[in-house]
Write a protein that holds these residues in place. Structure first.
Motif, PDB file in Angstrom:
ATOM      1  N   ASP A  23      32.845  36.297  19.073  1.00 52.67           N
ATOM      2  CA  ASP A  23      33.678  35.093  18.988  1.00 52.67           C
ATOM      3  C   ASP A  23      35.150  35.406  19.203  1.00 52.67           C
ATOM      4  N   LYS A  24      35.589  36.579  18.736  1.00 52.31           N
ATOM      5  CA  LYS A  24      36.993  36.955  18.932  1.00 52.31           C
ATOM      6  C   LYS A  24      37.287  37.244  20.396  1.00 52.31           C
ATOM      7  N   VAL A  25      36.365  37.927  21.065  1.00 52.98           N
ATOM      8  CA  VAL A  25      36.540  38.195  22.497  1.00 52.98           C
ATOM      9  C   VAL A  25      36.561  36.886  23.274  1.00 52.98           C
ATOM     10  N   VAL A  26      35.642  36.001  22.950  1.00 52.25           N
ATOM     11  CA  VAL A  26      35.574  34.702  23.619  1.00 52.25           C
ATOM     12  C   VAL A  26      36.885  33.948  23.460  1.00 52.25           C
ATOM     13  N   SER A  27      37.433  33.951  22.264  1.00 53.39           N
ATOM     14  CA  SER A  27      38.685  33.236  21.997  1.00 53.39           C
ATOM     15  C   SER A  27      39.819  33.746  22.880  1.00 53.39           C
ATOM     16  N   ILE A  28      39.902  35.064  23.034  1.00 52.98           N
ATOM     17  CA  ILE A  28      40.973  35.635  23.860  1.00 52.98           C
ATOM     18  C   ILE A  28      40.767  35.289  25.331  1.00 52.98           C
ATOM     19  N   LEU A  29      39.543  35.365  25.812  1.00 50.99           N
ATOM     20  CA  LEU A  29      39.287  35.039  27.218  1.00 50.99           C
ATOM     21  C   LEU A  29      39.582  33.569  27.502  1.00 50.99           C
ATOM     22  N   LYS A  30      39.267  32.716  26.545  1.00 49.54           N
ATOM     23  CA  LYS A  30      39.585  31.299  26.713  1.00 49.54           C
ATOM     24  C   LYS A  30      41.094  31.059  26.748  1.00 49.54           C
ATOM     25  N   ASP A  31      41.827  31.894  26.038  1.00 44.43           N
ATOM     26  CA  ASP A  31      43.285  31.761  26.016  1.00 44.43           C
ATOM     27  C   ASP A  31      43.934  32.260  27.305  1.00 44.43           C
ATOM     28  N   HIS A  32      43.136  32.887  28.177  1.00 42.76           N
ATOM     29  CA  HIS A  32      43.667  33.440  29.432  1.00 42.76           C
ATOM     30  C   HIS A  32      42.825  32.958  30.615  1.00 42.76           C
ATOM     31  N   PRO A  33      42.813  31.658  30.866  1.00 46.32           N
ATOM     32  CA  PRO A  33      41.993  31.098  31.942  1.00 46.32           C
ATOM     33  C   PRO A  33      42.492  31.453  33.343  1.00 46.32           C
ATOM     34  N   LYS A  34      43.710  31.996  33.428  1.00 45.31           N
ATOM     35  CA  LYS A  34      44.281  32.320  34.736  1.00 45.31           C
ATOM     36  C   LYS A  34      44.032  33.777  35.146  1.00 45.31           C
ATOM     37  N   THR A  35      43.185  34.459  34.384  1.00 45.77           N
ATOM     38  CA  THR A  35      42.820  35.837  34.694  1.00 45.77           C
ATOM     39  C   THR A  35      41.319  35.928  34.907  1.00 45.77           C
ATOM     40  N   ALA A  36      40.897  36.737  35.878  1.00 43.35           N
ATOM     41  CA  ALA A  36      39.470  36.941  36.158  1.00 43.35           C
ATOM     42  C   ALA A  36      38.948  38.138  35.361  1.00 43.35           C
ATOM     43  N   PHE A  37      37.709  38.007  34.857  1.00 42.32           N
ATOM     44  CA  PHE A  37      37.102  39.064  34.060  1.00 42.32           C
ATOM     45  C   PHE A  37      35.704  39.392  34.578  1.00 42.32           C
ATOM     46  N   ALA A  38      35.371  40.684  34.577  1.00 41.10           N
ATOM     47  CA  ALA A  38      34.012  41.141  34.858  1.00 41.10           C
ATOM     48  C   ALA A  38      33.517  41.878  33.627  1.00 41.10           C
ATOM     49  N   LEU A  39      32.344  41.491  33.130  1.00 39.87           N
ATOM     50  CA  LEU A  39      31.836  42.057  31.885  1.00 39.87           C
ATOM     51  C   LEU A  39      30.531  42.809  32.108  1.00 39.87           C
ATOM     52  N   VAL A  40      30.447  44.010  31.528  1.00 39.22           N
ATOM     53  CA  VAL A  40      29.179  44.725  31.415  1.00 39.22           C
ATOM     54  C   VAL A  40      28.690  44.496  29.990  1.00 39.22           C
ATOM     55  N   LEU A  76      45.926  42.695  29.294  1.00 36.34           N
ATOM     56  CA  LEU A  76      46.068  41.513  30.140  1.00 36.34           C
ATOM     57  C   LEU A  76      47.472  41.344  30.703  1.00 36.34           C
ATOM     58  N   GLN A  77      48.414  42.121  30.237  1.00 35.97           N
ATOM     59  CA  GLN A  77      49.811  41.862  30.541  1.00 35.97           C
ATOM     60  C   GLN A  77      50.232  42.219  31.969  1.00 35.97           C
ATOM     61  N   ASP A  78      49.411  42.972  32.689  1.00 37.14           N
ATOM     62  CA  ASP A  78      49.833  43.375  34.047  1.00 37.14           C
ATOM     63  C   ASP A  78      48.725  43.168  35.081  1.00 37.14           C
ATOM     64  N   VAL A  79      47.858  42.186  34.850  1.00 37.05           N
ATOM     65  CA  VAL A  79      46.761  41.933  35.785  1.00 37.05           C
ATOM     66  C   VAL A  79      47.187  40.883  36.808  1.00 37.05           C
ATOM     67  N   PRO A  80      47.388  41.268  38.064  1.00 38.16           N
ATOM     68  CA  PRO A  80      47.790  40.292  39.082  1.00 38.16           C
ATOM     69  C   PRO A  80      46.633  39.382  39.464  1.00 38.16           C
ATOM     70  N   CYS A  81      46.945  38.336  40.196  1.00 45.97           N
ATOM     71  CA  CYS A  81      45.971  37.287  40.493  1.00 45.97           C
ATOM     72  C   CYS A  81      44.796  37.778  41.339  1.00 45.97           C
ATOM     73  N   ASP A  82      45.004  38.802  42.152  1.00 49.36           N
ATOM     74  CA  ASP A  82      43.916  39.275  43.006  1.00 49.36           C
ATOM     75  C   ASP A  82      43.129  40.421  42.382  1.00 49.36           C
ATOM     76  N   HIS A  83      43.380  40.689  41.088  1.00 46.36           N
ATOM     77  CA  HIS A  83      42.634  41.722  40.378  1.00 46.36           C
ATOM     78  C   HIS A  83      41.684  41.083  39.370  1.00 46.36           C
ATOM     79  N   ILE A  84      40.660  41.835  39.002  1.00 48.95           N
ATOM     80  CA  ILE A  84      39.720  41.411  37.979  1.00 48.95           C
ATOM     81  C   ILE A  84      39.686  42.486  36.896  1.00 48.95           C
ATOM     82  N   LEU A  85      39.791  42.084  35.641  1.00 48.85           N
ATOM     83  CA  LEU A  85      39.811  43.032  34.531  1.00 48.85           C
ATOM     84  C   LEU A  85      38.385  43.288  34.064  1.00 48.85           C
ATOM     85  N   GLY A  86      37.954  44.543  34.133  1.00 49.24           N
ATOM     86  CA  GLY A  86      36.613  44.915  33.711  1.00 49.24           C
ATOM     87  C   GLY A  86      36.568  45.230  32.228  1.00 49.24           C
TER      88      GLY A  86
END
Length: 395
Positions: free
Chosen positions: A147-164, A103-113
């Motif tokens: 639950d651990k993944v959810v916790s981390i995603l909640k801690d990073h509301p300013k990043t977009a995520f795409a999940l398979v 998560l440390q280098d994801v710019p605002c116009d990118h989505i982390l898969g």
């Protein structure tokens, strides 16, 4: 990662993607996240706004691979892979530890898969990617993994995520229901997928449930039960609004729009109208709509550049002669197909060819499987070099 195939039905054809519109590789960026919380509208195609991020772990693998090349021309081409977006596989509880660094280098116009992939009794129809959780350990899956993944995603509301969501799982329950291992895993798969969909239904997340590919659920007899199986999980999760649809061809080899299909002359081809992934997305999409589920798709084009390589439709392991395919792009030419993406990290093995290994799967020892190959997920330098040489479009 591998594709379990039906033990009930024979497989007919698709093939590998011919070049189409692609996005120019973008240089890595250092800016992190957005200034405010991200809200993804899953009723729209978010890939038109966001670029799939080139995660640091695949970049590091590519960088190491490039340093091992003596051919300067090949090394120059290979280096470009570091800037192509791809999904990060969270395939063990331990590998959740990769998420924060990624998560440390994801710019605002990118989505982390991210690939959510750790169900109890994972890959019930094959051995190459058997998981860490045993059948029945659904409580561990929920509390120690999801639950651990959810916790981390909640801690990073300013990043977009795409999940398979959970490759191979629900498709196995459609076509491999005769196997005892899949019978034993079925309840955990259904419960686990529904739980994942419900808990991961966050504003900055868009989700796609794995739906195999045209040579798996695309058979006439599999379309309706396949759509119903996925729709049941979606409904059991409460119809979460961040579910956009399905992911197809994950770690696969099928063409996007090759016609006729790679195995269209097979004697049983008449039983499968989905001779490429474009047809599959449209046909299965219609079945999903009838079943009451969102039906847009992302399609993995990471290794599907070359056709005519497999001896049989269902051969899934480290196919010889494969090449990197169309780069991630939202230009697909089909409304139901949101984007071409790279889900499988090209260069990481599908499974070992060592017949003495505990996780040896016979598909990895077939004539059309590259040998030698290491355990699933481990780097295969020679195979990586072949993927570059055979890439279409070329790097």
């Amino acid at each position: 990662m591998k594709f379990s195939q039906s033990t009930v039905l024979a497989f007919a054809a698709t093939a590998l993607a011919a070049p189409s519109a692609t996005t120019k590789e973008q240089p890595r960026q250092a800016a992190v996240g957005c200034a405010s919380a991200v809200t993804l509208d899953a009723s729209t195609n978010v890939w038109k706004k966001y670029t799939l991020h080139a995660n640091k772990f695949y970049r590091d693998e590519v960088t190491a691979a490039v340093s091992a090349l003596s051919d300067s021309s090949l090394a120059s081409a290979a280096a470009k892979l570091a800037d192509v977006g791809s999904f990060l596989w969270l395939d063990t509880i331990e590998n959740i530890g990769k998420l924060e660094p990624a998560l440390q280098d994801v710019p605002c116009d990118h989505i982390l898969g991210l690939v959510i992939y750790d169900l109890p009794g994972r890959d019930c129809a094959a051995k190459a990617s058997n998981g860490e959780l045993k059948v029945g350990e659904i409580s561990r899956y929920k509390s120690e993994y999801i639950d651990k993944v959810v916790s981390i995603l909640k801690d990073h509301p300013k990043t977009a995520f795409a999940l398979v969501i959970e490759p191979d799982s629900l498709p196995n329950l459609v076509t491999n229901s005769d196997l005892q291992t899949c019978k034993d895993s079925a309840a955990g798969y259904r419960d686990g997928v529904a739980y994942a969909l419900k808990q991961l239904n966050l504003p900055n997340v868009v989700m796609y449930i794995d739906a195999g590919h045209g040579g798996w659920l695309g058979w006439d007899a599999n379309l309706k039960p396949g759509a119903q199986e996925l729709a049941k999980a979606y409904t059991a999760a409460g119809k979460p609004k961040q579910v956009r649809g399905i992911a197809t061809n994950v770690a696969g080899w099928n063409a996007w729009d090759l016609s006729p299909g790679e195995f269209s002359k097979a004697s049983d081809a008449k039983y499968n109208a989905c001779q490429n992934e474009k047809t599959y997305v449209t046909t299965f999409g219609a079945a999903l709509k009838t079943a009451g589920m969102p039906n847009h798709a992302i399609v993995d084009t990471g290794r599907n550049a070359v056709t005519g390589l497999r001896k049989e439709w269902g051969n899934w392991c480290n196919v010889k002669g494969a090449g990197f395919g169309v780069r991630p792009t939202a230009t697909t030419g089909t409304e139901l197909a949101d984007a071409f993406v790279w889900v499988k990290p090209g260069g990481e093995s599908d499974g070992t060819s060592d017949s003495s290994a505990n996780r040896f799967d016979s598909f990895c020892g077939k004539e059309d499987a590259f040998q030698p190959s290491p355990e699933a997920g481990q780097w295969n330098q020679v195979y990586f070099e072949e993927l570059i040489k055979n890439a279409k479009p070329a790097f």
